[in-house]
Design a protein around this motif. Sequence first.
Motif, mmCIF file in Angstrom:
data_model
loop_
_atom_site.group_PDB
_atom_site.id
_atom_site.type_symbol
_atom_site.label_atom_id
_atom_site.label_comp_id
_atom_site.label_asym_id
_atom_site.label_seq_id
_atom_site.Cartn_x
_atom_site.Cartn_y
_atom_site.Cartn_z
ATOM 1 N N VAL A 125 0.861 -1.181 0.000
ATOM 2 C CA VAL A 125 0.000 0.000 0.000
ATOM 3 C C VAL A 125 0.896 1.229 0.000
ATOM 4 N N ALA A 126 0.756 2.057 -1.019
ATOM 5 C CA ALA A 126 1.561 3.271 -1.134
ATOM 6 C C ALA A 126 0.655 4.434 -1.481
ATOM 7 N N GLY A 127 0.258 5.141 -0.461
ATOM 8 C CA GLY A 127 -0.512 6.369 -0.621
ATOM 9 C C GLY A 127 0.315 7.484 -0.026
ATOM 10 N N THR A 128 -0.206 8.150 0.998
ATOM 11 C CA THR A 128 0.597 9.130 1.719
ATOM 12 C C THR A 128 1.809 8.453 2.352
ATOM 13 N N PHE A 167 -2.370 -4.476 -4.511
ATOM 14 C CA PHE A 167 -1.837 -3.115 -4.472
ATOM 15 C C PHE A 167 -2.932 -2.150 -4.017
ATOM 16 N N GLY A 168 -2.555 -1.226 -3.135
ATOM 17 C CA GLY A 168 -3.457 -0.170 -2.698
ATOM 18 C C GLY A 168 -2.719 1.149 -2.623
ATOM 19 N N GLY A 169 -3.447 2.242 -2.576
ATOM 20 C CA GLY A 169 -2.844 3.568 -2.516
ATOM 21 C C GLY A 169 -2.602 4.129 -3.899
ATOM 22 N N SER A 170 -2.723 5.436 -4.028
ATOM 23 C CA SER A 170 -2.702 6.078 -5.343
ATOM 24 C C SER A 170 -1.378 5.922 -6.083
ATOM 25 N N VAL A 171 -0.252 5.796 -5.358
ATOM 26 C CA VAL A 171 1.041 5.656 -6.035
ATOM 27 C C VAL A 171 1.073 4.376 -6.873
ATOM 28 N N LEU A 172 0.388 3.344 -6.400
ATOM 29 C CA LEU A 172 0.381 2.071 -7.120
ATOM 30 C C LEU A 172 -0.853 1.891 -8.003
ATOM 31 N N LEU A 185 -6.097 -4.687 -7.471
ATOM 32 C CA LEU A 185 -6.115 -3.314 -6.972
ATOM 33 C C LEU A 185 -7.284 -3.099 -6.020
ATOM 34 N N THR A 186 -7.038 -2.307 -4.986
ATOM 35 C CA THR A 186 -8.102 -1.945 -4.064
ATOM 36 C C THR A 186 -8.007 -0.468 -3.734
ATOM 37 N N SER A 187 -9.152 0.177 -3.616
ATOM 38 C CA SER A 187 -9.163 1.615 -3.334
ATOM 39 C C SER A 187 -9.229 1.912 -1.846
ATOM 40 N N ASP A 188 -9.790 0.985 -1.060
ATOM 41 C CA ASP A 188 -9.827 1.156 0.393
ATOM 42 C C ASP A 188 -10.084 -0.201 1.029
ATOM 43 N N GLY A 189 -10.398 -0.208 2.327
ATOM 44 C CA GLY A 189 -10.537 -1.476 3.024
ATOM 45 C C GLY A 189 -11.941 -1.829 3.442
ATOM 46 N N LEU A 190 -12.967 -1.234 2.815
ATOM 47 C CA LEU A 190 -14.329 -1.462 3.291
ATOM 48 C C LEU A 190 -14.805 -2.890 3.037
ATOM 49 N N VAL A 191 -14.543 -3.406 1.852
ATOM 50 C CA VAL A 191 -14.938 -4.797 1.585
ATOM 51 C C VAL A 191 -14.229 -5.730 2.564
ATOM 52 N N GLY A 192 -12.937 -5.498 2.768
ATOM 53 C CA GLY A 192 -12.187 -6.330 3.698
ATOM 54 C C GLY A 192 -12.692 -6.215 5.119
#
Length: 328
Positions: free
Chosen positions: A122-125, A265-270, A291-298
Amino acid sequence: MTNCYLGIDAGGTSTRAAVVRADGTCVGVGRAGSGNPISAGPDHAAAQVLLATRHALEDAGIGADRMVGGIAAMAGSRVARHADWLNDPLHEAGIGISLTLEPDLLAAFLSATPQPDGYAVVAGTGAVAVRVRGFELEAVTDGLGWLLGDAGSGFWIGHQAIRHALAALDGRAPASTLTDALLESLELDPEAPAEVEGRPGAIQHAVDLLYTWRPVELARLAPLAFTAAQAGDPAAVEIVDEAGRALRAALTSMLVPEVSGPLVFGGSVLTQQPAVASAVAAAVPGQEPLLTSDGLVGAAVLALRRGGVTVSEATFDRLSETIAARRN
């Protein structure tokens, strides 16, 4: 209506809630502000979890008495292990279930796959890589925050872009399009006259402004590096390439022969930068990253599993489809 479970994905920017049935059907979703107890404080985080829960119940059109269990996935759960700070406000508001705390990284992995084992980057902020085995986090690398780690993250890329842009303006580095891009983004005059000790005015104004930001806010400027790299700016290309190498090294350190994948992979960088994603995915040949945008499903998957419900592939697919539909 049958009994339901509550999944909470509490992030640093927003908190998301899903009310789901045991068969994987999402009947309601809700959203509120930051639910991270470390960055926002436990009182604010608890209030946002409660608000998101109320919104989800309203969306579902059911009362809190229909819920029989739930979890809250969040960063900082490792240092906020006891959940009284979270559950007491829920109970006072008439929501009788007690949420257990789960790692947000596990929820991110399980948002993309129903498999028990695998890897996630996961690579976001920030930036972190994990190995999952048996539906639990087995190993984690980086995720140490802006001061000590997060190599390859949005913060790291933004920070490097700023450093090079100002070094070029200062004459300590080759000229780069990053300089003009930075000054334009900050709405600063590149021709501003020197005001302090002969330092170029544009540099002084940039310093004065950027030091008013929280360090992690430098991630907002990561897109400057991506845009400049796509245009062929050598400094930006090196920054983006180094981000990919750092994230790949983190993933590589998690790999063991017994766990082949999947790779998430998660986070906008990836998820939004194919060049970086390709460089990192090369560490696991033959694996197409999920790819996943967040963790709600999880979070919903964990709520069901912790409630004793078996989450089959069909159940997982239904969760993914119905949560997406309720969000739209």
